[in-house]
Scaffold this active site. Sequence first.
Site, short mmCIF file in Angstrom:
data_model
loop_
_atom_site.label_atom_id
_atom_site.label_comp_id
_atom_site.label_asym_id
_atom_site.label_seq_id
_atom_site.Cartn_x
_atom_site.Cartn_y
_atom_site.Cartn_z
N GLU A 108 -1.67 -0.91 -2.31
CA GLU A 108 -2.77 0.05 -2.42
C GLU A 108 -2.83 0.84 -1.12
O GLU A 108 -2.67 0.27 -0.04
CB GLU A 108 -4.09 -0.71 -2.65
CG GLU A 108 -5.34 0.16 -2.56
CD GLU A 108 -6.64 -0.63 -2.73
OE1 GLU A 108 -6.63 -1.73 -3.33
OE2 GLU A 108 -7.68 -0.14 -2.25
N GLU B 117 -12.16 6.85 2.56
CA GLU B 117 -13.08 5.86 1.99
C GLU B 117 -14.13 5.47 3.00
O GLU B 117 -13.88 5.45 4.20
CB GLU B 117 -12.31 4.61 1.54
CG GLU B 117 -13.17 3.65 0.74
CD GLU B 117 -12.41 2.45 0.18
OE1 GLU B 117 -11.31 2.17 0.68
OE2 GLU B 117 -12.93 1.81 -0.74
#
Length: 301
Positions: A120, A125
């Site tokens: 990932e 974020e």
Amino acid sequence: MLSTVLILACVVAPALSNDFLSGFTHEAIADPTHGRVNYVDQATALAQNLTYASGDTLILRADHTTVLSASGAGRNSVRLQSNKVYSNHVTVWNIRHMPQGCGTWPAVWEVGQDWPNQGEIDILEGVNDHGPDQATLHTNSGCTVGGTRTMTGTSTGDNCDVNATGNSGCGVTSTDASSYGPAFNAAGGGFYAMERSNSGVKVWLWLRNSGSIPNDVLNGGTSVDTDKWGTPLADFPSASCDMASHFGPHNIIINLTFCGDWAGAVFANDGCPGDCTTYVDENPSAFINAYFDVAWLKVYQ
Ligand SMILES: *[C@@H]1O[C@H](CO)[C@@H](O)[C@H](O)[C@H]1NC(C)=O
Ligand SMILES: *[C@@H]1O[C@H](CO)[C@@H](O)[C@H](O)[C@H]1NC(C)=O
Ligand SMILES: *[C@@H]1O[C@H](CO)[C@@H](O)[C@H](O)[C@H]1NC(C)=O
């Protein structure tokens, strides 16, 4: 708005914002991170104007008008996932605005079908308006990013193994307070770029008001030359992390959830009032700025 091109080569598929509607799927799934969210399908998102695609504008937002019942579903929002998968590639995101507000947990990221074995890559974020941005890799065991790293950001740790880090992976936080949230929006947003190659993963950020945006980034060129982009925010070299064995084909994802495992856990610490779920349920108008405004995304291969 979504283009697929070859690195140092020509545009294969130039496209407009509607390509986010045909090239991505709105996933009406339960948030595995237990957010106070109700991801809706594309028809619902368009009908409620949570997704709006026109010209060079893609708006992705959460509902900001409905008071929720504590016993009912979470706040309507969207999670878009690319239909195509990509291995070695470069993405450039031209983002004018990102979601802000207490309880928000927006993310621009990439992931394989088999997590964590296919890895990932989190590009943009954060939670609760609390910057800076953190770019993070999550992998299975045997991937570390020690050694020489050329980057402007600060490492949160070298081991990318989710098992060894309580799911945290190996992150790099930006030293620029404007890399996330309200400060990013005040700067008019900017350009986040990610390169994945056999040599590792790099993430760059140029704020819109920066004088040093490379021309190929600024103009969404038909080709890009990442060697000329200067020092990245985050550098995850492959010296101790074989890319081929830790990263599979990835979907590109952009989503916005609320509360849950991260935003909910640090809600009070981040200076937000009361309990995250109650706040999200009872204060729809607090989410008027909980939206992405994406001018374009380009994918180079
Ligand atoms: C839908 O959202 C867009 C972008 O925010 C806005 O320009 C448009 O006026 C909205 N449409 C309706 C019908 O509210
Ligand atoms: C995490 O640890 C468990 C048990 O120790 C193991 O079965 C699993 O394969 C590990 N997962 C990864 C991704 O390394
Ligand atoms: C986005 O969705 C993924 C998986 O569905 C989840 O792990 C992640 O926490 C979500 N993030 C946000 C910001 O919604």
